[in-house]
Design a protein around this motif. Sequence first.
Motif, short mmCIF file in Angstrom:
data_model
loop_
_atom_site.label_atom_id
_atom_site.label_comp_id
_atom_site.label_asym_id
_atom_site.label_seq_id
_atom_site.Cartn_x
_atom_site.Cartn_y
_atom_site.Cartn_z
N ILE A 10 64.37 109.57 31.64
CA ILE A 10 62.94 109.63 31.90
C ILE A 10 62.23 109.25 30.62
O ILE A 10 62.31 109.97 29.62
N ALA A 11 61.55 108.10 30.65
CA ALA A 11 60.87 107.62 29.45
C ALA A 11 59.50 108.27 29.33
O ALA A 11 58.79 108.46 30.32
N SER A 12 59.11 108.58 28.13
CA SER A 12 57.82 109.20 27.87
C SER A 12 56.79 108.14 27.51
O SER A 12 57.10 107.11 26.90
N ASN A 13 55.55 108.40 27.89
CA ASN A 13 54.45 107.50 27.55
C ASN A 13 53.76 107.89 26.24
O ASN A 13 52.78 107.24 25.86
N GLU A 14 54.27 108.88 25.58
CA GLU A 14 53.62 109.37 24.38
C GLU A 14 53.59 108.30 23.29
O GLU A 14 54.64 107.78 22.88
N GLY A 15 52.41 107.94 22.86
CA GLY A 15 52.23 106.96 21.78
C GLY A 15 52.36 105.51 22.20
O GLY A 15 52.08 104.62 21.40
N VAL A 16 52.80 105.25 23.44
CA VAL A 16 53.03 103.87 23.87
C VAL A 16 51.71 103.13 24.04
O VAL A 16 51.57 101.96 23.64
N LEU A 17 50.71 103.77 24.62
CA LEU A 17 49.45 103.10 24.89
C LEU A 17 48.78 102.63 23.60
O LEU A 17 48.34 101.47 23.50
N ASP A 18 48.73 103.49 22.62
CA ASP A 18 48.09 103.12 21.36
C ASP A 18 48.87 102.02 20.65
O ASP A 18 48.29 101.10 20.07
N THR A 19 50.20 102.10 20.72
CA THR A 19 51.03 101.11 20.04
C THR A 19 50.84 99.72 20.64
O THR A 19 50.66 98.73 19.92
N LEU A 20 50.87 99.64 21.95
CA LEU A 20 50.74 98.34 22.60
C LEU A 20 49.33 97.78 22.48
O LEU A 20 49.14 96.58 22.27
N ALA A 21 48.32 98.64 22.61
CA ALA A 21 46.94 98.17 22.46
C ALA A 21 46.69 97.64 21.06
O ALA A 21 46.00 96.62 20.87
N LYS A 22 47.24 98.29 20.07
CA LYS A 22 47.09 97.82 18.68
C LYS A 22 47.83 96.51 18.46
O LYS A 22 47.34 95.62 17.75
N ALA A 23 49.00 96.36 19.09
CA ALA A 23 49.78 95.13 18.91
C ALA A 23 49.09 93.93 19.56
O ALA A 23 49.15 92.81 19.04
N LEU A 24 48.42 94.14 20.69
CA LEU A 24 47.76 93.04 21.39
C LEU A 24 46.40 92.71 20.79
O LEU A 24 45.88 91.60 20.99
N GLY A 25 45.80 93.63 20.11
CA GLY A 25 44.58 93.36 19.37
C GLY A 25 43.40 92.99 20.24
O GLY A 25 43.09 93.66 21.24
N ASP A 26 42.72 91.87 19.86
CA ASP A 26 41.51 91.44 20.55
C ASP A 26 41.78 90.93 21.97
O ASP A 26 40.83 90.68 22.72
N ARG A 27 42.99 90.74 22.32
CA ARG A 27 43.31 90.26 23.69
C ARG A 27 43.05 91.34 24.74
O ARG A 27 42.93 91.04 25.92
N VAL A 28 42.99 92.59 24.31
CA VAL A 28 42.85 93.72 25.23
C VAL A 28 41.38 93.91 25.60
O VAL A 28 40.51 93.96 24.72
N ILE A 29 41.13 94.00 26.91
CA ILE A 29 39.80 94.33 27.42
C ILE A 29 39.71 95.83 27.70
O ILE A 29 38.71 96.48 27.38
#
Length: 284
Positions: A10-29
């Motif tokens: 069972i994979a946890s979502n802890e910290g994943v959202l912030d990590t991916l949003a930061k990696a994608l940068g300005d591409r994220v709406i």
Amino acid sequence: MAVLHSAPKIASNEGVLDTLAKALGDRVIAAKEEHGEIVITVQRDAIEDALRILRDDHAYQQMMEIAGVDYPDQAERFEVVYMLLSLTRNHRVMVKVSTDENTPVPTITTLWPNAGWLEREVFDLYGVKFAGNPDLRRILTDYGFEGHPFRKDFPLTGYFELRYSEDEKRVVYEPVELAQDLRQFDFLSPWEGADYVLPGDEKAATPPVDEPKTTESPAQTGAGAKTDAKAAEKVSAEAPAEEETDVEADAPEPTEDRPDRPEREGGAKDTSAATEPENKEDDA
């Protein structure tokens, strides 16, 4: 010996959202966690770069599915949803872009070749175009189909349908024949009733009688002693049992009343004698 695996059950979502949003940068709406899933909306023209970053830098190796969603009330009514899977981390992420009927979405066949078939599905069912797809053709509907089924704007009747004829060995055009016309439902509660009159309900609108007929006394019903006597006379006059009948004079007397009749000759013994044993002493 226990074997440890890098992919948890069972994979946890802890910290994943912030990590991916930061990696994608300005591409994220927009980015959010909803129903236990990571959902990221990116700019339409940056979809290829965003998915490449997720694949190469964050180990989302597989593109599992591409789905279309239609919101007719929005300016960009269509959403294209990409579902990615990380095998090494046993984790999924959803990436979305928005578009309309005329603006194409960049293809991702440069990242995953299987996206060609999935983009064709979205194009066929929703009409979303994918710029750069080498083979953007219909994949589910028939030849010459007009419209896109998941838009719900295709004709129901009065048009032609296509099918392959085994007799003529070619595709033939025929008028659409529906076994049942499209029914329009009013969606009213059965307790409230409909606005139209159903067959038979017109009788319910009949106005009441001004002077209803009542039978409060026997005189109003026609019953009484006089009526009963008249009915009895009619029955007695027609009844065959009341008529006088002549009895034949030469009718024979009943056999029980003829003592002069000789006894019947036969070998049958008297009942009591026939049932008694011949030698009573032996039985004793």
